[in-house]
Design a protein around this motif. Structure first.
Motif, mmCIF file in Angstrom:
data_model
loop_
_atom_site.group_PDB
_atom_site.id
_atom_site.type_symbol
_atom_site.label_atom_id
_atom_site.label_comp_id
_atom_site.label_asym_id
_atom_site.label_seq_id
_atom_site.Cartn_x
_atom_site.Cartn_y
_atom_site.Cartn_z
ATOM 1 N N GLU A 1 -0.348 5.052 1.742
ATOM 2 C CA GLU A 1 -0.460 4.626 3.328
ATOM 3 C C GLU A 1 1.924 4.852 4.070
ATOM 4 O OE1 GLU A 1 -1.650 1.190 5.029
ATOM 5 O OE2 GLU A 1 -3.687 1.933 3.990
ATOM 6 N N PHE A 2 2.496 3.796 2.622
ATOM 7 C CA PHE A 2 3.329 4.033 3.374
ATOM 8 C C PHE A 2 4.129 5.398 3.051
ATOM 9 C CE2 PHE A 2 7.985 3.868 0.513
ATOM 10 C CZ PHE A 2 8.858 3.669 1.797
ATOM 11 N N LYS B 1 13.798 1.906 1.352
ATOM 12 C CA LYS B 1 12.674 1.956 2.049
ATOM 13 C C LYS B 1 11.571 1.819 1.428
ATOM 14 C CE LYS B 1 14.354 5.377 5.790
ATOM 15 N NZ LYS B 1 14.532 4.580 6.804
ATOM 16 N N TRP B 2 11.339 1.506 0.253
ATOM 17 C CA TRP B 2 9.713 1.840 -0.047
ATOM 18 C C TRP B 2 9.714 -0.947 0.376
ATOM 19 C CZ3 TRP B 2 7.866 -3.108 -3.571
ATOM 20 C CH2 TRP B 2 8.519 -3.713 -4.076
ATOM 21 N N HIS C 1 0.617 -0.386 0.448
ATOM 22 C CA HIS C 1 -0.062 -0.160 0.027
ATOM 23 C C HIS C 1 0.786 1.397 -0.346
ATOM 24 C CE1 HIS C 1 -3.702 -2.561 0.603
ATOM 25 N NE2 HIS C 1 -3.105 -3.398 1.993
ATOM 26 N N PRO C 2 1.451 1.485 -1.496
ATOM 27 C CA PRO C 2 2.169 2.628 -1.239
ATOM 28 C C PRO C 2 1.462 4.171 -1.124
ATOM 29 C CG PRO C 2 1.412 1.781 -3.101
ATOM 30 C CD PRO C 2 1.338 0.718 -2.347
ATOM 31 N N TYR D 1 3.924 9.657 -5.179
ATOM 32 C CA TYR D 1 3.703 7.931 -5.837
ATOM 33 C C TYR D 1 3.693 8.422 -6.847
ATOM 34 C CZ TYR D 1 -0.580 5.117 -5.920
ATOM 35 O OH TYR D 1 -1.471 4.324 -6.694
ATOM 36 N N GLU E 1 10.380 -1.800 3.252
ATOM 37 C CA GLU E 1 9.437 -1.861 4.875
ATOM 38 C C GLU E 1 8.156 -2.159 5.216
ATOM 39 O OE1 GLU E 1 11.227 1.024 6.411
ATOM 40 O OE2 GLU E 1 12.774 0.689 6.324
ATOM 41 N N MET E 2 7.137 -1.959 3.673
ATOM 42 C CA MET E 2 5.781 -1.822 3.796
ATOM 43 C C MET E 2 5.743 -2.930 3.948
ATOM 44 S SD MET E 2 4.189 -0.223 0.078
ATOM 45 C CE MET E 2 5.685 0.783 -0.654
ATOM 46 N N GLU F 1 3.717 14.103 -1.204
ATOM 47 C CA GLU F 1 3.005 12.659 -1.135
ATOM 48 C C GLU F 1 2.915 11.885 -2.343
ATOM 49 O OE1 GLU F 1 0.408 11.849 1.854
ATOM 50 O OE2 GLU F 1 1.950 12.153 3.548
ATOM 51 N N GLY G 1 3.713 7.637 6.135
ATOM 52 C CA GLY G 1 4.437 7.517 7.172
ATOM 53 C C GLY G 1 5.620 7.673 7.354
#
Length: 213
Positions: free
Chosen positions: A35-36, A94-95, A32-33, A51, A97-98, A47, A39
């Protein structure tokens, strides 16, 4: 015919189905990018730009296809948005990590494996992050095999990637159940002869597959 009673939550009657094929993103691992990105603490307009720039880009698809690598993609993203170079680096670093396991579906996969079904994976996924996930999560290693998009330079719902899976493992689509969260992917699988279930939520998935097993 095989009947299994020892799990009160699942009942597999052992019909003609022999093989279960799982998508990975949003079926076994959350993806769910938006939402990521929330954060990461960026402003809302940043954002939204990130996206669209990254996750909705042609380059993202080509990463899945295996036709470009991260170094090339990152250069393209930064050329398109030079004012976001720092943010782009953070997102690409970091992506992964979602990608959190969807535990109910992981448990379902393991139960199906224990009950004797052959488990396969068919997913659009990028090489570097797929390898991280493969090494990190045992449920991606207990199956009988699979086809990942970057390995064959083809994306679902292209007919070819389904044909590769069937040919590689000598599978009969009429004995194979395919689970995916994307409607187009499901429809293409049905055309080829797979039994297919569109994943929407974990409880509904269990109810949907019971009559097919």
């Amino acid at each position: 015919m095989r009947y299994v009673y020892n799990n009160p939550k699942l009942f597999f009657k052992g019909g003609i189905m022999k093989n279960i094929v799982f998508d990975i993103g949003n079926v076994l691992l959350d993806f769910h990018p938006q939402e990521f990105l929330k954060g990461l603490g960026f402003e809302k307009n940043i954002e939204d730009r990130l996206y669209k720039l990254i996750f909705l880009s042609d380059e993202w698809k080509e990463l899945d296809r295996g036709s470009i690598d991260y170094e090339v993609a990152e250069k393209i993203f930064k050329t398109k948005a030079p004012d976001l170079k720092k943010e782009i680096s953070i997102v690409l670093d970091k992506w992964h990590e979602m990608l959190i396991p969807i535990e109910a579906n992981v448990n379902l996969l393991k139960s199906l494996k224990d009950y004797g079904y052959n488990i396969y994976y068919l997913s659009n996924f990028q090489k570097d992050v797929y390898e991280k996930m493969y090494n990190k999560h045992d449920f991606l290693r207990i199956g009988n095999g699979g086809v990942i998009s970057y390995q064959v330079n083809t994306l679902k719902p292209d007919h070819f990637i389904y044909a590769i899976l069937l040919s590689k493992y000598n599978l009969n689509p009429s004995e194979t159940l395919f689970i995916d969260d994307n409607f187009d992917n499901i429809e293409e699988a049905k055309k080829i002869g797979f039994h297919s279930v569109l994943f929407t939520n974990c409880d509904e998935l269990k109810n949907s597959i019971k009559p097919l097993l």
